[in-house]
Design a protein around this motif. Structure first.
Motif, PDB file in Angstrom:
ATOM      1  N   ALA A  63       0.637  -1.273  -0.042  1.00  0.00           N
ATOM      2  CA  ALA A  63      -0.053  -0.083   0.104  1.00  0.00           C
ATOM      3  C   ALA A  63       0.882   1.392   0.018  1.00  0.00           C
ATOM      4  O   ALA A  63       0.994   2.195  -0.561  1.00  0.00           O
ATOM      5  CB  ALA A  63      -0.648   0.149   1.224  1.00  0.00           C
ATOM      6  N   ALA A  64       1.975   1.304   0.854  1.00  0.00           N
ATOM      7  CA  ALA A  64       3.049   1.898   0.436  1.00  0.00           C
ATOM      8  C   ALA A  64       3.962   2.414  -0.424  1.00  0.00           C
ATOM      9  O   ALA A  64       3.567   3.747  -0.847  1.00  0.00           O
ATOM     10  CB  ALA A  64       3.764   2.213   1.524  1.00  0.00           C
ATOM     11  N   PHE A  65       4.255   1.483  -1.343  1.00  0.00           N
ATOM     12  CA  PHE A  65       4.191   1.655  -2.534  1.00  0.00           C
ATOM     13  C   PHE A  65       3.033   2.012  -3.685  1.00  0.00           C
ATOM     14  O   PHE A  65       3.372   2.812  -4.605  1.00  0.00           O
ATOM     15  CB  PHE A  65       4.425  -0.172  -3.397  1.00  0.00           C
ATOM     16  CG  PHE A  65       5.538  -0.561  -3.198  1.00  0.00           C
ATOM     17  CD1 PHE A  65       6.697  -0.049  -1.817  1.00  0.00           C
ATOM     18  CD2 PHE A  65       5.547  -1.687  -2.726  1.00  0.00           C
ATOM     19  CE1 PHE A  65       7.931  -0.844  -1.855  1.00  0.00           C
ATOM     20  CE2 PHE A  65       6.384  -3.040  -2.346  1.00  0.00           C
ATOM     21  CZ  PHE A  65       7.175  -2.819  -1.587  1.00  0.00           C
ATOM     22  N   LYS A  66       1.937   1.668  -3.671  1.00  0.00           N
ATOM     23  CA  LYS A  66       0.995   2.856  -4.366  1.00  0.00           C
ATOM     24  C   LYS A  66       1.102   3.383  -3.793  1.00  0.00           C
ATOM     25  O   LYS A  66       0.052   4.224  -4.989  1.00  0.00           O
ATOM     26  CB  LYS A  66      -0.368   1.661  -3.573  1.00  0.00           C
ATOM     27  CG  LYS A  66      -1.747   1.638  -4.523  1.00  0.00           C
ATOM     28  CD  LYS A  66      -3.122   0.826  -4.221  1.00  0.00           C
ATOM     29  CE  LYS A  66      -3.719   1.327  -5.692  1.00  0.00           C
ATOM     30  NZ  LYS A  66      -4.951   0.515  -5.203  1.00  0.00           N
ATOM     31  N   HIS A  67       1.237   4.260  -2.896  1.00  0.00           N
ATOM     32  CA  HIS A  67       0.590   5.885  -2.773  1.00  0.00           C
ATOM     33  C   HIS A  67       1.588   6.133  -2.395  1.00  0.00           C
ATOM     34  O   HIS A  67       1.602   7.894  -2.365  1.00  0.00           O
ATOM     35  CB  HIS A  67      -0.254   6.025  -1.267  1.00  0.00           C
ATOM     36  CG  HIS A  67      -1.137   5.011  -1.317  1.00  0.00           C
ATOM     37  ND1 HIS A  67      -2.633   5.607  -1.764  1.00  0.00           N
ATOM     38  CD2 HIS A  67      -2.299   3.643  -1.301  1.00  0.00           C
ATOM     39  CE1 HIS A  67      -3.862   4.889  -1.974  1.00  0.00           C
ATOM     40  NE2 HIS A  67      -3.708   4.237  -0.809  1.00  0.00           N
ATOM     41  N   GLY A  68       3.338   5.793  -2.923  1.00  0.00           N
ATOM     42  CA  GLY A  68       4.543   7.076  -3.379  1.00  0.00           C
ATOM     43  C   GLY A  68       5.016   7.221  -1.726  1.00  0.00           C
ATOM     44  O   GLY A  68       5.365   7.995  -2.094  1.00  0.00           O
ATOM     45  N   VAL A  69       4.273   6.364  -0.365  1.00  0.00           N
ATOM     46  CA  VAL A  69       5.153   6.712   0.574  1.00  0.00           C
ATOM     47  C   VAL A  69       6.351   6.493   0.415  1.00  0.00           C
ATOM     48  O   VAL A  69       7.340   7.350   0.338  1.00  0.00           O
ATOM     49  CB  VAL A  69       4.274   6.191   1.652  1.00  0.00           C
ATOM     50  CG1 VAL A  69       4.997   6.706   2.876  1.00  0.00           C
ATOM     51  CG2 VAL A  69       3.048   7.005   1.532  1.00  0.00           C
ATOM     52  N   ILE A  70       6.978   5.351   0.303  1.00  0.00           N
ATOM     53  CA  ILE A  70       8.256   4.989  -0.240  1.00  0.00           C
ATOM     54  C   ILE A  70       8.236   4.278  -1.735  1.00  0.00           C
ATOM     55  O   ILE A  70       7.393   3.540  -2.414  1.00  0.00           O
ATOM     56  CB  ILE A  70       8.510   3.744   0.305  1.00  0.00           C
ATOM     57  CG1 ILE A  70       7.169   2.529   0.872  1.00  0.00           C
ATOM     58  CG2 ILE A  70       7.959   4.254   2.228  1.00  0.00           C
ATOM     59  CD1 ILE A  70       7.788   1.126   1.951  1.00  0.00           C
ATOM     60  N   GLU A  71       9.545   3.858  -2.282  1.00  0.00           N
ATOM     61  CA  GLU A  71       9.667   3.046  -3.726  1.00  0.00           C
ATOM     62  C   GLU A  71       9.395   1.544  -3.823  1.00  0.00           C
ATOM     63  O   GLU A  71       9.594   1.379  -2.679  1.00  0.00           O
ATOM     64  CB  GLU A  71      10.878   3.474  -3.811  1.00  0.00           C
ATOM     65  CG  GLU A  71      11.597   4.998  -3.614  1.00  0.00           C
ATOM     66  CD  GLU A  71      13.307   5.212  -4.833  1.00  0.00           C
ATOM     67  OE1 GLU A  71      13.174   4.327  -5.559  1.00  0.00           O
ATOM     68  OE2 GLU A  71      13.437   6.333  -4.823  1.00  0.00           O
ATOM     69  N   ASP A  72       8.438   1.341  -4.295  1.00  0.00           N
ATOM     70  CA  ASP A  72       8.714   0.045  -4.936  1.00  0.00           C
ATOM     71  C   ASP A  72       9.783  -0.499  -5.249  1.00  0.00           C
ATOM     72  O   ASP A  72       9.985  -0.839  -6.221  1.00  0.00           O
ATOM     73  CB  ASP A  72       7.760  -0.139  -6.029  1.00  0.00           C
ATOM     74  CG  ASP A  72       7.029  -1.343  -6.145  1.00  0.00           C
ATOM     75  OD1 ASP A  72       7.844  -2.360  -5.482  1.00  0.00           O
ATOM     76  OD2 ASP A  72       6.609  -2.043  -7.469  1.00  0.00           O
TER      77      ASP A  72
END
Length: 103
Positions: A49-58
């Motif tokens: 979810a953090a990847f998807k919302h741009g909080v952290i890099e995938d």
């Protein structure tokens, strides 16, 4: 990590990794709930979810961190401890990214 590696330093660093991992996951979970109305139920779902919302890099290392944490909690042997210890500097850099992104 600044001390010379021995059994006590290695095992202490791994214990701190476990604590840091849990704090990182809980911080991401709270941030995602507060800022993006996303509810995650496991570390992997939080990282995705953090990847998807741009909080952290995938970055696949986040999923590897989950596996490393599971190893340290459920299994213990010298070889595995050395493997996890070698990954800790990279893990610490990722935890800093989360801290910076959620500040």
């Amino acid at each position: 990590m600044a001390l010379p590696k021995d059994g006590i330093v290695r095992d202490s660093a791994i214990q701190r990794f476990e604590i840091s991992f849990e704090l990182c996951r809980k911080l991401l979970k709270a941030h995602l709930e507060n800022e993006h109305n996303v509810h995650c139920t496991s570390p992997r779902t939080c990282f995705r979810a953090a990847f998807k919302h741009g909080v952290i890099e995938d970055d696949p290392f986040w999923i590897e961190l989950t596996a490393l944490r599971n190893y340290t909690v459920h299994t213990y042997n010298e070889q595995l401890a050395d493997h996890v210890y070698a990954k800790l500097p990279k893990a610490a850099r990722r935890f800093r990214v989360v801290l910076d992104a959620t500040a």
